[in-house]
Design an enzyme around this catalytic site. Structure first.
Site, PDB file in Angstrom:
ATOM      1  N   ASP A   8       0.852  -1.391   0.081  1.00 32.45           N
ATOM      2  CA  ASP A   8      -0.014  -0.018  -0.057  1.00 32.45           C
ATOM      3  C   ASP A   8       0.892   1.208   0.148  1.00 32.45           C
ATOM      4  O   ASP A   8       2.108   1.092  -0.166  1.00 32.45           O
ATOM      5  CB  ASP A   8      -1.070  -0.057   1.336  1.00 32.45           C
ATOM      6  CG  ASP A   8      -0.226   0.203   2.614  1.00 32.45           C
ATOM      7  OD1 ASP A   8       0.864   0.162   2.756  1.00 32.45           O
ATOM      8  OD2 ASP A   8      -1.211  -0.051   3.593  1.00 32.45           O
ATOM      9  N   HIS A   9       0.391   2.469   0.185  1.00 27.76           N
ATOM     10  CA  HIS A   9       1.103   3.688   0.029  1.00 27.76           C
ATOM     11  C   HIS A   9       2.237   3.572   1.366  1.00 27.76           C
ATOM     12  O   HIS A   9       3.185   4.098   1.091  1.00 27.76           O
ATOM     13  CB  HIS A   9       0.073   5.056   0.598  1.00 27.76           C
ATOM     14  CG  HIS A   9      -0.730   4.694   1.632  1.00 27.76           C
ATOM     15  ND1 HIS A   9      -1.809   3.802   1.610  1.00 27.76           N
ATOM     16  CD2 HIS A   9      -0.707   5.264   2.981  1.00 27.76           C
ATOM     17  CE1 HIS A   9      -2.226   3.926   2.890  1.00 27.76           C
ATOM     18  NE2 HIS A   9      -1.581   4.727   3.556  1.00 27.76           N
ATOM     19  N   CYS A  66       3.147  -3.202   3.944  1.00 27.43           N
ATOM     20  CA  CYS A  66       2.249  -2.090   4.418  1.00 27.43           C
ATOM     21  C   CYS A  66       2.985  -1.352   5.549  1.00 27.43           C
ATOM     22  O   CYS A  66       4.274  -1.653   5.609  1.00 27.43           O
ATOM     23  CB  CYS A  66       0.798  -2.570   4.816  1.00 27.43           C
ATOM     24  SG  CYS A  66       0.819  -3.693   6.176  1.00 27.43           S
ATOM     25  N   GLY A  67       2.307  -0.476   6.322  1.00 27.24           N
ATOM     26  CA  GLY A  67       3.007   0.026   7.094  1.00 27.24           C
ATOM     27  C   GLY A  67       3.606  -0.686   8.253  1.00 27.24           C
ATOM     28  O   GLY A  67       4.919  -0.446   8.765  1.00 27.24           O
ATOM     29  N   THR A  68       2.695  -1.744   8.856  1.00 30.93           N
ATOM     30  CA  THR A  68       3.432  -2.540  10.074  1.00 30.93           C
ATOM     31  C   THR A  68       3.598  -4.057   9.292  1.00 30.93           C
ATOM     32  O   THR A  68       4.075  -4.991   9.908  1.00 30.93           O
ATOM     33  CB  THR A  68       2.481  -2.856  11.122  1.00 30.93           C
ATOM     34  OG1 THR A  68       1.079  -3.220  10.512  1.00 30.93           O
ATOM     35  CG2 THR A  68       2.033  -1.254  11.745  1.00 30.93           C
ATOM     36  N   GLY A  69       2.925  -4.405   8.342  1.00 28.78           N
ATOM     37  CA  GLY A  69       2.778  -5.711   7.716  1.00 28.78           C
ATOM     38  C   GLY A  69       1.741  -6.540   8.309  1.00 28.78           C
ATOM     39  O   GLY A  69       1.500  -7.567   7.815  1.00 28.78           O
ATOM     40  N   GLY A  71      -1.562  -6.028   8.605  1.00 27.61           N
ATOM     41  CA  GLY A  71      -2.912  -6.177   8.013  1.00 27.61           C
ATOM     42  C   GLY A  71      -2.691  -7.023   6.593  1.00 27.61           C
ATOM     43  O   GLY A  71      -3.627  -7.789   6.357  1.00 27.61           O
ATOM     44  N   HIS A  99      11.060 -23.884   8.524  1.00 28.01           N
ATOM     45  CA  HIS A  99      10.106 -24.765   9.621  1.00 28.01           C
ATOM     46  C   HIS A  99       8.500 -24.643   9.092  1.00 28.01           C
ATOM     47  O   HIS A  99       7.942 -25.596   9.269  1.00 28.01           O
ATOM     48  CB  HIS A  99       9.960 -24.236  10.913  1.00 28.01           C
ATOM     49  CG  HIS A  99      11.419 -24.826  11.759  1.00 28.01           C
ATOM     50  ND1 HIS A  99      11.586 -24.708  12.994  1.00 28.01           N
ATOM     51  CD2 HIS A  99      12.650 -25.382  11.104  1.00 28.01           C
ATOM     52  CE1 HIS A  99      12.550 -25.226  13.396  1.00 28.01           C
ATOM     53  NE2 HIS A  99      13.211 -25.593  12.245  1.00 28.01           N
ATOM     54  N   ASN A 100       8.247 -23.409   8.418  1.00 32.33           N
ATOM     55  CA  ASN A 100       6.881 -23.276   8.046  1.00 32.33           C
ATOM     56  C   ASN A 100       6.640 -23.082   6.705  1.00 32.33           C
ATOM     57  O   ASN A 100       5.235 -23.223   6.424  1.00 32.33           O
ATOM     58  CB  ASN A 100       6.395 -22.043   8.558  1.00 32.33           C
ATOM     59  CG  ASN A 100       6.652 -21.652  10.200  1.00 32.33           C
ATOM     60  OD1 ASN A 100       7.816 -20.923  10.604  1.00 32.33           O
ATOM     61  ND2 ASN A 100       6.193 -22.599  11.056  1.00 32.33           N
ATOM     62  N   ARG A 110       7.240   0.935   7.770  1.00 33.54           N
ATOM     63  CA  ARG A 110       7.284   1.999   8.747  1.00 33.54           C
ATOM     64  C   ARG A 110       8.074   1.140  10.142  1.00 33.54           C
ATOM     65  O   ARG A 110       8.231   1.914  10.820  1.00 33.54           O
ATOM     66  CB  ARG A 110       5.812   2.143   9.362  1.00 33.54           C
ATOM     67  CG  ARG A 110       5.292   3.357   8.200  1.00 33.54           C
ATOM     68  CD  ARG A 110       3.918   3.542   8.552  1.00 33.54           C
ATOM     69  NE  ARG A 110       3.124   4.582   7.472  1.00 33.54           N
ATOM     70  CZ  ARG A 110       2.096   4.971   7.606  1.00 33.54           C
ATOM     71  NH1 ARG A 110       1.195   4.209   8.277  1.00 33.54           N
ATOM     72  NH2 ARG A 110       1.521   5.564   6.563  1.00 33.54           N
ATOM     73  N   ARG A 133       9.563 -33.654   9.816  1.00 35.23           N
ATOM     74  CA  ARG A 133       8.487 -33.524  10.729  1.00 35.23           C
ATOM     75  C   ARG A 133       7.619 -32.016  10.545  1.00 35.23           C
ATOM     76  O   ARG A 133       6.615 -32.016  10.908  1.00 35.23           O
ATOM     77  CB  ARG A 133       9.053 -33.491  12.172  1.00 35.23           C
ATOM     78  CG  ARG A 133      10.065 -32.312  12.459  1.00 35.23           C
ATOM     79  CD  ARG A 133      10.710 -32.548  13.953  1.00 35.23           C
ATOM     80  NE  ARG A 133      11.548 -31.343  14.558  1.00 35.23           N
ATOM     81  CZ  ARG A 133      12.671 -31.141  13.936  1.00 35.23           C
ATOM     82  NH1 ARG A 133      13.423 -31.894  12.931  1.00 35.23           N
ATOM     83  NH2 ARG A 133      13.336 -30.050  14.387  1.00 35.23           N
ATOM     84  N   ARG A 137       3.781 -31.208  10.057  1.00 39.44           N
ATOM     85  CA  ARG A 137       3.024 -30.039  10.862  1.00 39.44           C
ATOM     86  C   ARG A 137       2.149 -29.227  10.175  1.00 39.44           C
ATOM     87  O   ARG A 137       1.053 -28.798  10.117  1.00 39.44           O
ATOM     88  CB  ARG A 137       3.939 -29.344  11.685  1.00 39.44           C
ATOM     89  CG  ARG A 137       4.555 -30.163  12.822  1.00 39.44           C
ATOM     90  CD  ARG A 137       5.945 -29.560  13.599  1.00 39.44           C
ATOM     91  NE  ARG A 137       6.188 -30.493  14.526  1.00 39.44           N
ATOM     92  CZ  ARG A 137       7.541 -30.641  14.988  1.00 39.44           C
ATOM     93  NH1 ARG A 137       8.364 -29.569  14.836  1.00 39.44           N
ATOM     94  NH2 ARG A 137       7.842 -31.463  15.917  1.00 39.44           N
TER      95      ARG A 137
HETATM   96  C1  RB5 Z   1      -1.997   2.695   6.563  1.00 42.27           C
HETATM   97  O1  RB5 Z   1      -1.969   3.637   7.460  1.00 42.27           O
HETATM   98  C2  RB5 Z   1      -1.577   1.256   7.625  1.00 42.27           C
HETATM   99  O2  RB5 Z   1      -2.720   1.126   8.602  1.00 42.27           O
HETATM  100  C3  RB5 Z   1      -1.430   0.061   6.709  1.00 42.27           C
HETATM  101  O3  RB5 Z   1      -0.007   0.385   6.142  1.00 42.27           O
HETATM  102  C4  RB5 Z   1      -0.989  -1.214   7.623  1.00 42.27           C
HETATM  103  O4  RB5 Z   1      -0.016  -1.043   8.699  1.00 42.27           O
HETATM  104  C5  RB5 Z   1      -1.976  -1.811   8.069  1.00 42.27           C
HETATM  105  O5  RB5 Z   1      -1.785  -3.006   8.787  1.00 42.27           O
END
Ligand code: RB5
Length: 142
Positions: A8-9, A66-69, A71, A99-100, A110, A133, A137
């Site tokens: 995303d942005h 994304c910002g945090t990964g 979502g 393993h996964n 971010r 193994r 799993r």
């Molecule tokens: C966008 O602001 C932010 O919510 C998105 O990039 C992401 O971090 C969601 O999980």
């Protein structure tokens, strides 16, 4: 390997860096699912596109930023054949592969810097699944 990458942005800058890095340093075929600029978009749209393409076997691996990964990984893991790993450093990337058998790497644009992210992408693509193994799993996920 056929790889699909999307962001995303909030992940756009890091996505561009990963894409450039792979085209300059590897022979992987990398397809860009967008987004293509910094304008705000809803991350689920891109996550669905990438996860669907990995789930149906069109691409062997996906990369989502994304910002945090968070979502992106939540959406991607709704697909039965997708095993998305949200990682911030190298150890969990290596384990996610060994393993996964993770087939999607989710990262937070971010959260981590470009240097570590590019190393994570390389490790994600070069580390084999251990099987044994761990395969047993993984087969129990569904
Ligand atoms: C966008 O602001 C932010 O919510 C998105 O990039 C992401 O971090 C969601 O999980």
């Amino acid at each position: 390997m056929n790889i699909i990458i999307g962001s995303d942005h909030a992940g756009f800058g890091l996505k561009e860096a990963c894409r450039r890095h792979l085209s300059e340093t590897s022979n992987h075929r990398v397809v860009d699912a967008g987004t293509f600029d910094c304008a705000s978009i809803d991350y689920p749209r891109v996550a669905h596109q990438v996860a669907q393409a990995v789930a149906n076997g069109e691409y062997e691996r996906g990369i989502l930023i994304c910002g945090t990964g968070i979502g992106m990984s939540m959406v991607a893991n709704r697909y039965r054949k997708v095993r998305a790993a949200l990682c911030h450093e190298l150890y969990t990337v290596r384990m996610a592969r060994m393993h996964n058998d993770a087939n999607v790497l989710a990262m937070g644009g971010r959260v981590i810097g470009e240097g570590i992210a590019l190393e994570m992408v390389d490790l994600f693509l070069e580390t084999p699944f251990e099987g044994g193994r761990h395969a047993l799993r993984v087969s129990q996920f569904d």
